[in-house]
Enzyme design. Structure first.
Site, PDB file in Angstrom:
ATOM      1  N   THR A  16     -14.878 -18.100 -10.504  1.00  0.00           N
ATOM      2  CA  THR A  16     -13.616 -17.633 -10.447  1.00  0.00           C
ATOM      3  C   THR A  16     -13.172 -16.226 -10.425  1.00  0.00           C
ATOM      4  OG1 THR A  16     -13.297 -19.336 -12.773  1.00  0.00           O
ATOM      5  CG2 THR A  16     -11.619 -18.301 -11.187  1.00  0.00           C
ATOM      6  N   ARG A  20     -21.051 -13.456 -11.919  1.00  0.00           N
ATOM      7  CA  ARG A  20     -21.357 -12.744 -13.368  1.00  0.00           C
ATOM      8  C   ARG A  20     -22.642 -12.723 -13.679  1.00  0.00           C
ATOM      9  NH1 ARG A  20     -15.244 -13.453 -16.280  1.00  0.00           N
ATOM     10  NH2 ARG A  20     -14.376 -11.834 -14.680  1.00  0.00           N
ATOM     11  N   SER A 111     -15.191  -8.979 -17.095  1.00  0.00           N
ATOM     12  CA  SER A 111     -13.946  -8.947 -17.543  1.00  0.00           C
ATOM     13  C   SER A 111     -14.055  -9.116 -19.477  1.00  0.00           C
ATOM     14  CB  SER A 111     -13.375 -10.677 -17.202  1.00  0.00           C
ATOM     15  OG  SER A 111     -11.710 -10.638 -17.558  1.00  0.00           O
ATOM     16  N   HIS A 112     -13.813 -10.327 -19.882  1.00  0.00           N
ATOM     17  CA  HIS A 112     -13.443 -10.443 -21.339  1.00  0.00           C
ATOM     18  C   HIS A 112     -15.070 -10.750 -22.391  1.00  0.00           C
ATOM     19  CE1 HIS A 112     -12.867 -13.521 -19.651  1.00  0.00           C
ATOM     20  NE2 HIS A 112     -13.537 -14.106 -20.253  1.00  0.00           N
ATOM     21  N   LYS A 124     -17.115  -7.518  -8.189  1.00  0.00           N
ATOM     22  CA  LYS A 124     -16.551  -8.154  -7.389  1.00  0.00           C
ATOM     23  C   LYS A 124     -15.789  -7.635  -6.383  1.00  0.00           C
ATOM     24  CE  LYS A 124     -11.830  -8.134  -9.104  1.00  0.00           C
ATOM     25  NZ  LYS A 124     -10.809  -9.177 -10.132  1.00  0.00           N
ATOM     26  N   ASP A 276      -7.962  -6.903 -22.515  1.00  0.00           N
ATOM     27  CA  ASP A 276      -9.208  -7.124 -23.099  1.00  0.00           C
ATOM     28  C   ASP A 276     -10.199  -6.780 -22.029  1.00  0.00           C
ATOM     29  OD1 ASP A 276      -8.665  -7.520 -19.753  1.00  0.00           O
ATOM     30  OD2 ASP A 276     -10.154  -9.015 -19.265  1.00  0.00           O
ATOM     31  N   ASP A 278     -10.984  -5.621 -18.800  1.00  0.00           N
ATOM     32  CA  ASP A 278     -11.384  -4.953 -17.955  1.00  0.00           C
ATOM     33  C   ASP A 278      -9.757  -4.190 -17.777  1.00  0.00           C
ATOM     34  OD1 ASP A 278     -11.142  -7.495 -17.328  1.00  0.00           O
ATOM     35  OD2 ASP A 278     -11.027  -6.635 -15.375  1.00  0.00           O
ATOM     36  N   ASP A 280      -7.146  -6.058 -17.430  1.00  0.00           N
ATOM     37  CA  ASP A 280      -6.290  -7.136 -16.827  1.00  0.00           C
ATOM     38  C   ASP A 280      -5.457  -8.153 -17.725  1.00  0.00           C
ATOM     39  OD1 ASP A 280      -8.607  -8.569 -16.933  1.00  0.00           O
ATOM     40  OD2 ASP A 280      -8.481  -8.977 -14.856  1.00  0.00           O
ATOM     41  N   ARG A 281      -6.139  -8.548 -19.135  1.00  0.00           N
ATOM     42  CA  ARG A 281      -4.829  -9.821 -19.694  1.00  0.00           C
ATOM     43  C   ARG A 281      -4.675  -8.962 -20.464  1.00  0.00           C
ATOM     44  NH1 ARG A 281      -9.623 -14.792 -20.325  1.00  0.00           N
ATOM     45  NH2 ARG A 281      -9.786 -14.550 -18.517  1.00  0.00           N
ATOM     46  N   LYS A 375      -4.265  -9.075 -11.755  1.00  0.00           N
ATOM     47  CA  LYS A 375      -2.517  -8.673 -13.699  1.00  0.00           C
ATOM     48  C   LYS A 375      -3.470  -7.859 -13.503  1.00  0.00           C
ATOM     49  CE  LYS A 375      -6.495 -11.569 -15.588  1.00  0.00           C
ATOM     50  NZ  LYS A 375      -6.976 -12.596 -14.332  1.00  0.00           N
ATOM     51  N   ARG A 495     -11.512 -26.683 -19.932  1.00  0.00           N
ATOM     52  CA  ARG A 495     -10.751 -26.859 -20.883  1.00  0.00           C
ATOM     53  C   ARG A 495      -9.714 -27.416 -20.800  1.00  0.00           C
ATOM     54  NH1 ARG A 495     -11.680 -21.135 -21.338  1.00  0.00           N
ATOM     55  NH2 ARG A 495     -12.496 -20.215 -19.120  1.00  0.00           N
TER      56      ARG A 495
HETATM   57  C1  G1P Z   1     -10.468 -17.865 -16.721  1.00  0.00           C
HETATM   58  C2  G1P Z   1      -8.507 -17.945 -16.525  1.00  0.00           C
HETATM   59  C3  G1P Z   1      -8.124 -18.320 -15.342  1.00  0.00           C
HETATM   60  C4  G1P Z   1      -8.535 -16.348 -14.969  1.00  0.00           C
HETATM   61  C5  G1P Z   1     -10.277 -16.109 -15.261  1.00  0.00           C
HETATM   62  C6  G1P Z   1     -10.715 -14.292 -14.952  1.00  0.00           C
HETATM   63  O1  G1P Z   1     -11.089 -18.032 -15.407  1.00  0.00           O
HETATM   64  O2  G1P Z   1      -9.295 -19.269 -17.206  1.00  0.00           O
HETATM   65  O3  G1P Z   1      -7.126 -18.189 -15.581  1.00  0.00           O
HETATM   66  O4  G1P Z   1      -8.271 -15.909 -13.506  1.00  0.00           O
HETATM   67  O5  G1P Z   1     -10.746 -16.142 -16.678  1.00  0.00           O
HETATM   68  O6  G1P Z   1      -9.821 -13.581 -15.442  1.00  0.00           O
HETATM   69  P1  G1P Z   1     -12.116 -19.905 -15.783  1.00  0.00           P
HETATM   70  O7  G1P Z   1     -13.100 -19.793 -16.891  1.00  0.00           O
HETATM   71  O8  G1P Z   1     -11.021 -20.797 -16.139  1.00  0.00           O
HETATM   72  O9  G1P Z   1     -13.028 -19.854 -14.307  1.00  0.00           O
HETATM   73 ZN    ZN Z   2      -9.833  -8.871 -17.419  1.00  0.00          ZN
END
Ligand code: G1P
Ligand code: ZN
Length: 542
Positions: A16, A20, A111-112, A124, A276, A278, A280-281, A375, A495
């Site tokens: 996504t 990673r 990210s997180h 990325k 988070d 990085d 962005d959240r 974001k 999810r």
């Molecule tokens: C998750 C979130 C998605 C977000 C992404 C990156 O992806 O659901 O909305 O854009 O992290 O922060 P997912 O693990 O669901 O593919």
């Molecule tokens: Zn992030």
């Protein structure tokens, strides 16, 4: 410059938001090298151009940057802008790519996801508009990783000092170590009414921002404390640590527990927020009150006129498909278009570039606007502070007034983490197998309108993205959605997204889990999620 022979590595398909994997995987030469060379081979002619590089400071950030700098020089970049100490939040990287008209950028983050020698790393590529590379490019990168035979780097590897702002070089390439915060802080000041926020923070209003030992600490200190005058104790966990303090810097009710305890405690401040790994959240809280990200997007849109940058109107709104329809109702009342895109920020890029939308959001604690192409956690915090400064009401009263006007979209996401991949696929397949029988039947006391696998055609470049979530859509607007995560590094994550709409003010005060109980039961019933995963409850509920 040397050309090093290599052969393809396993598992280099970007998910996504980029590639990673465990740090241990990235540490195995030539895993990172192959990916970086594949990026350089897929993005077109950058000879003589500028690259931006930075990351969230997690373990392996430093080493990865040195490898990238040597390869960027060998491949022909003229200049690299690197954040001091290798630090750039994801939105700051986007801001810098745009401001300095760079060819693109490499952002180092997972990210997180937890950080440290045994945890995750990620990388990325973002394109010249500052946003994540579209699928066309990420697919090309992946293709390259499958056939790569060599990568280019410098004959003797240079170790660049990133601890001081200044200029140096590797071969013909200039390296500028830049202030990680300044450009981003300037951009924020240009968007929001800093005087109004300063006045709010000088009053008896109290706030608490949790940087979760991750990248936003230095940004929050400069912007919230130095520029806006927030008190010394208003930013917690502000020093970025390479293992994020052993935590899981995901700003939600489960992982941001320190902040949640404060905001639901006896002497709770008026406003709480977290970001988070990085940056962005964002999570937004009032005193004893949680704002769902879907509601937050709707509220920002409805109150955009309070903000200098959006005062003269917004062009449209976009939300990811699983995000609740709350923003759609605001768009409708403002006479704007609302776009429904697949999960992932990269799908918003074209819409923003074409000025079809100004504000975008995802249910996963992501909100942002066309000021960058990512974001943006602190941007959302400042947006909220600006609204609070103008409206002079509590977070809770602003949200409940919003529900009275637009109705309330009850919403929840249930995550089942670490599931066997086969079982996870089967959960979705079970629902798919019933598309026909479910359609027009009654489920959870509601009439099913249709069922599908969500697919999206980009209105700008007509590219098609299929299988973006299995949906059961009801006539009353309720939804049950199943999706597999594309960001995990171990096993699969299912999810389950649930939504129902309540227009009756008298019924808007329920707990979301109670309001959604019949949809939750129906989702389990049709998917056999419990049996297949052997889990009796989700790992995370938001
Ligand atoms: C998750 C979130 C998605 C977000 C992404 C990156 O992806 O659901 O909305 O854009 O992290 O922060 P997912 O693990 O669901 O593919
Ligand atoms: Zn992030």
């Amino acid at each position: 410059m040397i050309t090093v022979n290599t052969k393809p590595c396993e598992g280099q398909k970007p998910g996504t938001s980029g590639l990673r994997k465990k740090v241990k995987v990235f540490q195995q030469t030539p895993y990172l090298e192959n990916f970086v060379q594949s990026v350089f081979d897929s993005i077109g002619d950058f000879q003589g151009k500028t690259l931006v590089v930075g990351g969230d400071g997690r373990f392996f950030n430093d080493q990865a940057i040195q490898i990238i700098l040597n390869m960027a020089s060998a491949n022909g970049f003229a200049r690299v802008l690197v954040g001091k100490d290798g630090i750039l939040s994801t939105p700051a990287a986007s801001c810098i790519i745009r401001k300095y008209k760079a060819f693109g950028g490499l952002i180092l983050s997972a990210s997180h996801n937890p950080a440290g020698p045994d945890e995750d790393f990620g990388i990325k590529y973002n394109i010249g508009n500052g946003g994540p590379a579209p699928e066309k490019i990420t697919d090309a990168i992946y293709e390259c990783t499958q056939t790569i035979q060599s990568y280019k780097t410098m004959t003797s590897s240079h170790n660049v000092d990133l601890t001081d702002i200044g200029t140096s070089s590797i071969g013909d390439m200039r390296i500028e170590v830049i202030d990680s915060v300044a450009d981003y802080a300037d951009l924020m000041e240009s968007l929001f009414d800093f005087d109004a926020i300063r006045q709010l923070l000088a009053s008896d209003f109290r706030m608490c921002f949790d940087a979760m030992h991750a990248v936003t600490g230095p940004y929050a200190k400069v912007i919230l404390q130095d520029m806006l005058g927030a008190s010394g104790d208003s930013v917690m966990n502000a020093t970025p640590l390479s293992d994020f303090g052993g935590g899981h810097p995901d700003p939600n009710l489960t992982y941001a527990k320190d902040l949640v305890a404060i905001m639901y405690g006896d002497d709770a401040p008026d406003f709480g927020a977290a970001s988070d790994g990085d940056g962005d959240r964002n999570m937004i809280l009032g005193k004893h009150f949680f704002v769902t990200p879907s509601d937050s997007l709707a509220l920002l849109a409805a109150n955009a006129h309070c903000i200098p940058a959006y005062q003269s109107g917004i062009s449209g709104i976009a939300r990811s498909m699983p995000t609740s329809g709350a923003a759609d109702r605001v768009a409708q009342s403002l006479g704007l278009d609302c776009y429904e895109t697949p999960t992932g920020w990269k799908f918003f890029g074209n819409l923003m570039d074409a000025d079809k939308v100004t504000l975008c959001g995802e249910e996963s604690f992501g909100t942002g606007s066309n000021h960058v192409r990512e974001k943006d956690g602190l941007w959302a915090v400042l947006f909220w502070l600006n609204i609070l400064a103008v409206r002079k009401q509590s977070v809770e009263s602003i949200v409940t007034e919003h529900w009275q006007k637009f109705g309330r979209n009850y919403y929840s996401r249930h995550d089942y983490e670490g599931v066997a991949t086969d079982a996870a696929e089967q959960v979705l397949q079970n629902v798919r197998d019933q598309f026909e029988t479910l359609t027009a039947s009654t489920l959870a006391n509601r009439q099913v309108q249709s069922c599908d696998d969500f697919s999206y055609t980009d209105p700008i470049d007509q590219s098609v993205s299929q299988n973006q979530g299995v949906r059961v859509l009801f006539e009353d607007g309720s939804r049950i959605i199943f999706r597999l995560s594309g960001t995990g590094t171990q096993g699969a994550t299912i999810r389950l997204y649930l939504e129902s709409f309540e227009g009756d003010v008298e019924k808007q005060g329920m707990d979301a889990q109670d309001a959604l109980a019949d949809l939750i039961a129906a989702a389990h019933d049709i998917s056999k999620l419990g049996d297949l995963t052997d889990m009796d409850k989700p790992t995370v509920i938001t």
